[in-house]
Design an enzyme around this catalytic site. Structure first.
Site, PDB file in Angstrom:
ATOM      1  N   LYS A 229      93.655  24.816  56.087  1.00  0.00           N
ATOM      2  CA  LYS A 229      94.379  24.112  54.974  1.00  0.00           C
ATOM      3  C   LYS A 229      93.447  24.328  53.648  1.00  0.00           C
ATOM      4  O   LYS A 229      92.243  23.702  53.637  1.00  0.00           O
ATOM      5  CB  LYS A 229      94.428  22.554  55.115  1.00  0.00           C
ATOM      6  CG  LYS A 229      95.377  21.859  53.761  1.00  0.00           C
ATOM      7  CD  LYS A 229      95.339  20.409  53.944  1.00  0.00           C
ATOM      8  CE  LYS A 229      94.237  20.055  53.185  1.00  0.00           C
ATOM      9  NZ  LYS A 229      94.472  20.280  51.535  1.00  0.00           N
TER      10      LYS A 229
ATOM     11  N   GLU B 127      80.292  19.635  55.258  1.00  0.00           N
ATOM     12  CA  GLU B 127      79.401  19.984  54.132  1.00  0.00           C
ATOM     13  C   GLU B 127      79.833  18.886  53.133  1.00  0.00           C
ATOM     14  O   GLU B 127      81.008  19.200  52.534  1.00  0.00           O
ATOM     15  CB  GLU B 127      79.321  21.472  53.799  1.00  0.00           C
ATOM     16  CG  GLU B 127      78.937  22.421  54.580  1.00  0.00           C
ATOM     17  CD  GLU B 127      77.295  22.100  54.785  1.00  0.00           C
ATOM     18  OE1 GLU B 127      76.699  21.687  54.057  1.00  0.00           O
ATOM     19  OE2 GLU B 127      76.925  22.773  55.697  1.00  0.00           O
TER      20      GLU B 127
ATOM     21  N   CYS C 151      78.564  21.895  45.010  1.00  0.00           N
ATOM     22  CA  CYS C 151      77.827  20.967  45.817  1.00  0.00           C
ATOM     23  C   CYS C 151      76.384  20.946  45.528  1.00  0.00           C
ATOM     24  O   CYS C 151      75.668  20.209  45.853  1.00  0.00           O
ATOM     25  CB  CYS C 151      78.308  20.718  47.057  1.00  0.00           C
ATOM     26  SG  CYS C 151      78.000  22.356  47.906  1.00  0.00           S
TER      27      CYS C 151
ATOM     28  N   GLU D 215      76.977  11.239  42.804  1.00  0.00           N
ATOM     29  CA  GLU D 215      77.687  12.564  42.395  1.00  0.00           C
ATOM     30  C   GLU D 215      78.704  12.426  41.381  1.00  0.00           C
ATOM     31  O   GLU D 215      79.700  11.879  41.561  1.00  0.00           O
ATOM     32  CB  GLU D 215      78.140  13.291  43.714  1.00  0.00           C
ATOM     33  CG  GLU D 215      78.538  14.892  43.408  1.00  0.00           C
ATOM     34  CD  GLU D 215      78.735  15.540  44.674  1.00  0.00           C
ATOM     35  OE1 GLU D 215      79.755  14.817  45.403  1.00  0.00           O
ATOM     36  OE2 GLU D 215      78.390  16.726  44.791  1.00  0.00           O
TER      37      GLU D 215
HETATM   38  C1  UN1 Z   1      79.325  24.916  47.099  1.00  0.00           C
HETATM   39  O1  UN1 Z   1      79.122  24.458  46.115  1.00  0.00           O
HETATM   40  O2  UN1 Z   1      80.103  24.173  47.901  1.00  0.00           O
HETATM   41  O3  UN1 Z   1      74.365  28.184  46.368  1.00  0.00           O
HETATM   42  C2  UN1 Z   1      78.785  26.121  47.564  1.00  0.00           C
HETATM   43  C3  UN1 Z   1      75.283  28.075  45.681  1.00  0.00           C
HETATM   44  C4  UN1 Z   1      76.469  29.001  46.312  1.00  0.00           C
HETATM   45  C5  UN1 Z   1      77.413  28.120  47.233  1.00  0.00           C
HETATM   46  C6  UN1 Z   1      77.830  26.938  46.717  1.00  0.00           C
HETATM   47  N1  UN1 Z   1      76.261  30.196  46.741  1.00  0.00           N
HETATM   48  O4  UN1 Z   1      75.296  27.331  44.907  1.00  0.00           O
END
Ligand code: UN1
Length: 495
Positions: free
Chosen positions: A174, A248, A282, A383
């Site tokens: 999804k 994550e 993230c 965040e």
């Molecule tokens: C994400 O924001 O979920 O290291 C992944 C990084 C990218 C991946 C981010 N290669 O910023």
């Protein structure tokens, strides 16, 4: 208007109840990309049934042959890179050079997984008995539910889907409602690469579809990237149902700049880390920790440079920073800017939507910097997921490390210093799954473990070889060729 479908058992289908949702371009809300199925538990059940029917043949296919399919998928991602990058940018906003990199991560992941089909190593160890062999194998887990965010519409799903497939699992995916078109291209590519029907299924929709996946008794593993709130709910449900679950979640990543750092390099790093992907990673840099000796000078230079960041539609050449994903997220960014001001931080740049009339139909927010931030402020702790950077002044290396570690999250971290002793001390002491020395907090490579500590994750690492721990179960095998009953722990010890 374009009408998109779910991909179940190798066929394109509407939601059984016929419901749909619209997806629009965040750079131009008048640009309607299309309508997608608003799926519910019935659609999820159909996808799970398809995944179940395909399971046995797929897991019995030799892993190197599964790997060959994924190598072809990598080739097709490469062939469709230019076209797919524009589709991704249209639906989630980041500039084309970034979506092109996003696809490259999937290509890297495909080629890595393709060769892993020829490894998937187990461990063998000697038996404590004579004429007996101990072996161990990696077995598939079963049907995997994959639920992902929109900010990396291809890379992040690929980190889960591609390794899961090479290990012999089947999948119900999804994608985010904000990046559904990319998910359908993902399905097209796997199909063209030769993946049998039912092995990979896409079910579009909102939280109801996600919950139905997590709660379905035949789904044995949930792989999730997204908000901490949703992740924790998934962890609870998975725990109750005794499912494997890999999460994550959020980040509140910081870059430290020491007084001995290469200032130009550190400036480039924080600009990319904080405002790349509009701060919607993230791994984004949302806190900047400056040594007091360079604080004023560095901040002044940063403000000047951040003023020149070109904000605009990601499909336009020259754009450096695209829009925020949706109105809700834009409101969240605005509310955090208000909170920052209320709590006494100083907004030294931005703090507003774009006033460019050419961008009026899009969700554009300007690069924003707060100075005089302290550790008790919400903009330091929470965040935001937008182009907002909080700057903190510290007076020593030790204080810098302690400040960085003062967070509920622990995904990425960075230190700029030319002092090798400080660099390695930071590598040891920063509480994060990823530490960069003289590089920004973003930019993980596909073949390295990816994930975080504290509130960011639940102990798993995607990427590289570590992801194969998530998508396999161990089987230990004992082969006794002595022709006698040998009782472990008993017959080989006298007392
Ligand atoms: C994400 O924001 O979920 O290291 C992944 C990084 C990218 C991946 C981010 N290669 O910023």
């Amino acid at each position: 208007m374009a009408d998109f479908k779910n991909y179940i058992n190798g066929t394109w289908q509407d939601a059984a109840a016929g419901a749909q949702f619209d997806n629009r371009n965040p750079a131009d809300r008048n640009d309607l990309i299309g309508a997608f199925p608003q799926s519910d538990a019935t659609d999820v059940d159909a996808a799970v049934k398809a995944a179940k029917a395909a399971e046995r043949a797929w897991k019995l296919m030799p892993a190197p042959a599964r790997g060959d399919i994924l190598r072809r998928a990598g080739d097709i991602f490469q062939r469709r890179k230019g076209e797919l990058a524009r589709i991704m940018t249209r639906e989630m906003g980041k500039p084309v050079f970034e979506t092109t990199g996003d696809i490259q991560e999937a290509i890297d992941t495909c080629y890595y997984a393709a060769t892993e089909g020829r490894r998937l190593f187990g461990y063998n160890a000697p038996s404590e008995m004579p004429n007996k062999m101990n072996l161990s194998f990696r077995m598939p887990v079963g049907i995997c539910g994959i639920i992902t965010a929109w900010n990396f519409p291809i890379a992040v799903p690929s980190w889960k889907i591609i390794p899961a497939l090479v290990c012999g699992n089947t999948i119900v995916f999804k994608p985010s409602e904000e990046s559904p078109h990319s998910a359908n291209i993902f399905a097209e590519i796997l199909e063209e690469a030769g993946l049998p029907a039912g092995v990979f299924n896409v079910v579009h929709g909102a939280g109801a579809a996600g919950s139905a996946i997590v709660e379905h008794p035949d789904v044995k593993l949930v792989g999730f990237t997204g908000s901490t709130e949703t992740g924790k709910a998934i962890a609870g449900k998975s725990g109750q149902a005794n499912k494997k679950c890999s999460l994550e979640m959020g980040g509140k990543n910081a870059q430290i700049v020491m007084d001995d750092a290469n200032m130009e390099l550190a400036l480039e790093g924080v600009l990319w880390g904080a405002f790349g992907t509009t701060g919607q990673r993230c791994t984004a840099t949302s806190r900047l920790i400056l040594h007091e000796k360079i604080h004023d000078d560095f901040l002044a230079r940063l403000i000047e440079r951040a003023k020149t960041v070109v904000v605009g539609p990601g499909l336009e050449d020259g754009t450096q920073m695209g829009p925020v994903i949706n109105e809700k997220q834009l409101n969240k960014v605005e509310s955090y800017v208000a909170i920052g001001k209320e709590q006494g931080a100083e907004c030294v740049l931005g703090g507003r939507r774009s006033d460019d009339p050419a961008l009026a139909n899009g969700l554009f927010y300007m690069p924003t910097i707060f100075s005089k931030v302290n550790r008790s402020m919400r903009i330091f702790q929470e965040e935001i997921f937008g182009p907002v950077l909080s700057v903190v002044k510290v007076s020593s290396f030790e204080e810098a490390v302690e400040t960085l570690n003062d967070s509920a999250y622990g995904l990425s971290s960075s230190i700029y210093t030319q002092d090798v002793n400080k660099a390695f001390t930071a590598v040891r002491d920063l509480e994060a799954g990823i530490t960069y020395v003289n590089g920004p907090t973003i930019g993980a490579e596909a073949h390295m473990p990816f994930g975080g500590v504290k509130g960011t994750g639940n102990g798993h690492r995607e990427g590289g070889w570590t992801v194969f721990e998530i998508f396999t179960e161990w089987k230990s095998v004992y082969v006794d060729f002595s022709g006698t009953l040998q009782r472990a722990q008993i017959d080989n010890y006298d007392d």
